[in-house]
Motif scaffolding. Structure first.
Motif, short mmCIF file in Angstrom:
data_model
loop_
_atom_site.label_atom_id
_atom_site.label_comp_id
_atom_site.label_asym_id
_atom_site.label_seq_id
_atom_site.Cartn_x
_atom_site.Cartn_y
_atom_site.Cartn_z
N GLU A 1 41.08 27.13 40.27
CA GLU A 1 42.64 27.06 39.80
C GLU A 1 42.87 27.80 38.64
O GLU A 1 43.99 28.48 38.60
N GLN A 2 42.19 27.48 37.50
CA GLN A 2 42.44 28.33 36.35
C GLN A 2 42.31 29.79 36.54
O GLN A 2 43.05 30.64 36.04
N TYR A 3 41.14 30.16 37.27
CA TYR A 3 41.00 31.74 37.30
C TYR A 3 42.12 32.25 38.27
O TYR A 3 42.77 33.21 37.76
N ALA A 4 42.57 31.61 39.10
CA ALA A 4 43.90 32.09 40.04
C ALA A 4 45.08 32.22 39.04
O ALA A 4 45.87 33.24 39.21
N GLN A 5 45.28 31.45 38.12
CA GLN A 5 46.39 31.42 37.23
C GLN A 5 46.27 32.53 36.03
O GLN A 5 47.36 33.17 35.75
N VAL A 6 45.12 32.85 35.61
CA VAL A 6 45.05 33.63 34.66
C VAL A 6 44.38 35.08 35.11
O VAL A 6 44.73 36.09 34.01
N PRO B 1 47.06 38.58 35.18
CA PRO B 1 47.57 39.42 33.82
C PRO B 1 46.44 39.91 33.07
O PRO B 1 46.69 40.82 32.30
N ALA B 2 45.22 39.51 33.50
CA ALA B 2 44.10 40.20 32.79
C ALA B 2 43.53 41.41 33.66
O ALA B 2 42.51 42.13 33.14
N LEU B 3 43.99 41.80 34.61
CA LEU B 3 43.35 42.88 35.51
C LEU B 3 43.83 43.98 34.72
O LEU B 3 44.94 44.51 34.10
N CYS C 1 35.64 33.42 35.34
CA CYS C 1 34.93 34.13 36.48
C CYS C 1 33.53 34.03 36.24
O CYS C 1 32.86 34.01 37.06
N ARG C 2 33.00 34.02 34.97
CA ARG C 2 31.70 33.85 34.53
C ARG C 2 31.24 32.41 35.06
O ARG C 2 30.13 32.12 35.70
N GLY D 1 50.57 42.99 50.94
CA GLY D 1 49.77 42.00 50.18
C GLY D 1 48.26 42.37 50.16
O GLY D 1 47.89 43.24 50.71
N LEU D 2 47.47 41.46 49.70
CA LEU D 2 46.01 41.67 49.37
C LEU D 2 45.26 40.34 49.81
O LEU D 2 45.74 39.09 49.52
N LEU D 3 44.11 40.31 50.26
CA LEU D 3 43.44 39.32 50.72
C LEU D 3 41.95 39.57 49.80
O LEU D 3 41.39 40.31 50.03
N THR D 4 41.81 38.53 48.97
CA THR D 4 40.55 38.44 48.13
C THR D 4 39.66 37.47 48.58
O THR D 4 40.07 36.21 48.60
N VAL D 5 38.44 37.93 48.88
CA VAL D 5 37.33 36.75 49.04
C VAL D 5 36.22 37.10 48.30
O VAL D 5 35.67 37.93 48.14
N PHE D 6 35.61 35.90 47.80
CA PHE D 6 34.51 35.76 46.84
C PHE D 6 33.51 35.06 47.68
O PHE D 6 33.70 34.07 48.57
N ARG D 7 32.07 35.35 47.38
CA ARG D 7 31.07 34.53 48.17
C ARG D 7 29.99 34.20 46.84
O ARG D 7 29.74 35.19 45.94
N GLY D 8 29.54 33.28 46.87
CA GLY D 8 28.66 32.69 45.85
C GLY D 8 27.02 33.12 46.12
O GLY D 8 26.88 33.68 47.24
#
Length: 92
Positions: free
Chosen positions: A2-7, A10-12, A51-52, A72-79
């Protein structure tokens, strides 16, 4: 997360996966070491720290077309415990 989604937005920077996907209208895929790749295109601060902490191993950004433009964009991450994206996945 949730924190990453919020910040993160603007950091991109202009070198981000999101900027590249919008400019090229093609999926942008990072098959390995996504954490290093993503943090290298973020301004240093809360977004890079989040992110880290999340430590994604792979990532894909897919532009979503709509009426002659990107809607729009769809972003997917994998661990690290998941396999990387296949060529089929990234060509959707």
């Amino acid at each position: 997360m949730e924190q990453y989604a919020q910040v993160r937005i603007p950091a991109l920077t202009n070198a981000s996966m999101i900027a590249r996907a919008l400019a090229g209208r093609e999926p942008v895929v990072v098959q390995e070491d996504a954490t290093a790749h993503i943090t290298s295109v973020l301004e240093e601060g809360p977004a890079t720290e989040a992110c880290r902490t999340l430590a994604p191993a792979a990532a894909v950004v897919v532009p979503l077309p709509g009426r002659g433009r990107t809607a729009g964009l769809l972003t997917v991450f994998r661990g690290p415990e998941r396999e990387a994206f296949s060529p089929r996945t990234s060509s959707c």
